[in-house]
Each structure stands twice: as structure tokens, then as C-alpha cells.
Write an enzyme that holds these catalytic residues in place. Structure first.
Site, PDB file in Angstrom:
ATOM      1  N   GLU A   1     -19.290  -2.356  -9.384  1.00 12.35           N
ATOM      2  CA  GLU A   1     -19.176  -1.056 -10.042  1.00 12.35           C
ATOM      3  C   GLU A   1     -20.461  -0.266  -9.862  1.00 12.35           C
ATOM      4  O   GLU A   1     -21.561  -0.807 -10.029  1.00 12.35           O
ATOM      5  CB  GLU A   1     -18.911  -1.217 -11.553  1.00 12.35           C
TER       6      GLU A   1
ATOM      7  N   GLU B   1     -18.138  -8.389 -17.136  1.00 15.01           N
ATOM      8  CA  GLU B   1     -19.271  -8.069 -17.999  1.00 15.01           C
ATOM      9  C   GLU B   1     -19.355  -8.896 -19.284  1.00 15.01           C
ATOM     10  O   GLU B   1     -19.183  -8.379 -20.387  1.00 15.01           O
ATOM     11  CB  GLU B   1     -19.262  -6.566 -18.322  1.00 15.01           C
TER      12      GLU B   1
END
Length: 370
Positions: free
Chosen positions: A308, A179
């Protein structure tokens, strides 16, 4: 998972019945796309998986899990449930020196090797990443340049310690950085990707064959959200044979993170519902379709890995949590998108460390019984 989303603590599952019934078709709780036989490995390289989150990306292992650390049986339990890959988030930056050559603590490196070995011995494909490098995300100017060099140094050591000769390209995948966000903008990220590929693959002008490169997983800027795929620019030598694209999805965020204490204002979201109505499923279908559309362009055709997705368990209704999870998993499978649920046994956990059992509503959503 988003770095602000991880210090989750213990969970308290809300198993109350919904006042408004879930309307999602029960078909989503079935093996609609025949992934059960192979765990998705007949359709993708990675198939169905799960994150062992809150362990090795914590400041130190056990600090976010009440002292529990990963043991070999965890990976046997994951494999027995039908999962085929395990994503292992790792906070290398907490265990590497700050000055060149950024030496990683040898005991920590040995611990990661032990965990990867357990995963592979259980028949699971392992993904290791650089997770929670928060100092890099916040850095600007010369400080950011220094942290990027440190990231290259970290990957130089990981690459050397996990050689293809010992860890096959089908057993171990490298995910460059979890991320990217904050001060790492789109162009910054594209440049970092190229730098790290050079570290891992070497000189791109040298001819290579299919089995001489580690498969690398590359996410998108701005929290790995699918919306920023069009901003991702890969060098020409990154292709479907050596690169997997990863994205994360927690939409709708007010449902998946209701009451999450690490998210400002989330208490106001407690009671947010997700029933599987057309108005709720349509935006998620559009999101997945846009990913497929992006990937269909010339010189792409990558495997996409939903690295995720999950719902915080403390306040969410169990039936709604099951519906959302099953919907995302089946819609990913419909598009041959491999995936890893967030996560194994903490605040979003599908497995209960206290009872030593899978939570029925989540395991049935992830690995259908029929």
C-alpha cells in the site's frame, strides 16, 4: 491500508496548480528501470499492481463505494492499463461464525472465488488477505486467544477452498493479516505467523518441493510499517521461495492524509505540500534503503512487496500527488520491490468510476508512458 484509514467515501480531486512548483526530477515519470515491457515481472514475482480497496473489506460490499460492486470489467481495465497484480482486501471476519468451526458464509466464499477468478482470467496475480479483523486487534486475554483460534479457522477454510491444484502458486498469494496493531505486539505477531503457516503449509518437518507450498505474504507488526522489520521473526522454514514480505508506506502522513475525515486532526494538514525537494525525498530513500539492508542479511533475500502507498485525493494538489506517487513507485522499482497502489477507484483512486477513465496524473505516475 491502516484500518482507521479505509471508510473513505467519494472523492473530489483537487486539480489546482501549485503555488510553489514541484521540483522532483521529471525522470521519475519515465520507465527508468525497464518495468514497462513485463510490468515488472521480469524483475519480481508480482510486478506493478493495485488494490481493489473499499469493496470486499467494507462491512458489506458496496457500503463504502456508493453501491458499486466489483465486476469482471474492473479486472480487464486494470490488466489493460499494464498492472500485473491485484491485491484484494477482504473482511472475512464479518462473514464467519464466531463459534468453532467459524464457518464462513458460503455465498461470500463463492463471491471471493468469483472475484479471484476474474482477476486470474484477466492475467492478474491475485493477493487475498484477512483485512479489518478489528475485533482481534482490540482483544486482550482470553478473548484474544479465542480470536486467534478463529483466525486459524478462517485460514483453514480459505486454504481448503483455494487449493494449489486449482489456483496455482503463481496466480494466488495468501496474505496472512493486514496491519497487525494495537493489542497484537511484536512477539504476539511472530507467534501468530507461525500458527498460520502451520495451517497453510502443514507440518514443517515433512519434506516439500518448490511447487507444493502456497506462497504466503507476511507483513510487519504495528501497521505493516517498514520500521518494524527488525522485530519480525520468521520460522526457519519460511524462505525466499515460499514467503514474500509486505510493508506499507504513507509517509509523510500529513501530506498523504491531509483532510482525511477518518483521521483525527487531519483538517489542520490541508495545504501540506510535497514538492520533491531533497529534504522531502531523503527520508523516503533512507526508509527504502533500510528495507533493502534488512533483506540483504543471511537467510533472507525475500521479495519485498510495497502493498500500500497512496495520497488521499480530495485536498492534495494533483501535481504533488503525481510527484509523490511516481517517486515512491520508481524508487521501489529501483530496488526490485514489487508494489500495489492504494487504490483503484475510491478516495485515493487512480480510476474514475464516473468518467470510466484513468486519472491521467496518477496512471502516468504509476505506469509511465515512456
Amino acid at each position: 491500508m491502516m484500518s482507521i484509514l479505509l471508510g473513505c467515501g467519494n472523492i473530489n480531486i483537487n486539480n489546482s496548480s501549485t503555488s510553489t512548483p514541484v521540483v522532483l526530477s521529471s525522470h521519475y515519470y519515465n520507465d527508468l528501470y525497464s518495468w514497462n515491457i513485463s510490468g515488472g515481472l521480469a524483475q519480481t514475482q508480482l510486478g506493478r499492481g493495485i488494490n481493489v480497496g473499499n469493496y470486499l473489506e467494507a462491512p458489506y460490499e458496496g457500503s463504502w463505494t456508493g453501491g458499486k460492486v466489483l465486476v469482471e470489467d474492473d479486472f480487464k481495465i486494470i490488466a489493460k492499463a499494464g498492472f500485473k497484480n491485484v491485491r484484494i482486501p477482504i473482511r472475512w471476519s464479518a462473514h464467519a461464525e464466531r463459534a468453532f468451526p467459524y464457518t464462513i458464509d458460503s455465498a461470500f466464499m463463492s463471491r471471493i472465488k468469483e472475484v479471484v477468478g476474474w482477476a486470474n482470467n484477466a492475467g492478474l496475480k491475485a493477493i487475498i488477505n484477512v483485512h479489518h479483523y478489528d475485533e482481534l486487534m482490540r482483544a486482550t486475554g482470553d478473548e484474544r486467544v479465542s480470536h486467534i483460534s478463529r483466525l486459524e479457522g478462517i485460514w483453514t477454510q480459505i486454504n481448503a477452498q483455494f487449493p494449489l491444484a486449482k489456483y496455482s502458486r503463481s496466480d494466488l498469494i495468501f496474505e496472512l493479516l493486514n496491519e497487525p496493531k494495537d493489542s497484537i505486539h511484536y512477539n504476539d505477531w511472530n507467534d501468530i505467523v507461525e500458527r498460520l503457516l502451520t495451517v497453510i503449509w502443514g507440518d514443517s518437518t515433512i519434506p516439500y518441493t518448490y511447487n507444493t507450498q502456497r506462497i504466503v505474504m507476511v507483513g510487519t507488526a504495528y501497521w505493516n510499517v517498514p520500521d518494524t522489520l527488525p522485530k519480525l521473526s520468521l520460522p526457519h522454514y519460511a524462505n525466499k521461495y515460499n514467503t514474500i514480505i509486505t510493508v506499507h508506506n504513507y509517509k509523510p502522513f500529513h501530506f498523504t492524509h491531509q483532510g482525511a475525515k477518518w483521521v483525527n486532526g487531519s483538517n489542520k494538514w490541508i495545504g501540506t505540500t510535497w514538492l520533491g525537494t531533497e529534504s522531502e525525498t531523503a527520508p523516503l530513500i533512507t526508509l527504502l534503503d533500510n528495507m533493502t539492508r534488512w533483506n540483504s542479511k543471511a537467510n533472507r533475500g525475500f521479495e519485498i512487496y510495497l502493498g500500500e502507498f497512496g495520497v488521499y485525493s480530495r485536498y492534495s494538489d494533483a501535481k504533488q500527488q503525481k510527484a509523490w506517487t511516481a517517486f515512491i513507485a520508481r524508487e521501489a522499482e529501483k530496488r526490485n520491490i514489487s508494489w500495489a497502489y492504494w487504490e483503484y477507484s475510491s478516495s485515493f483512486g487512480a480510476y474514475d468510476n464516473n468518467t470510466k477513465q484513468w486519472r491521467p496524473h496518477l496512471i502516468e505516475a504509476l505506469v509511465p508512458t515512456q
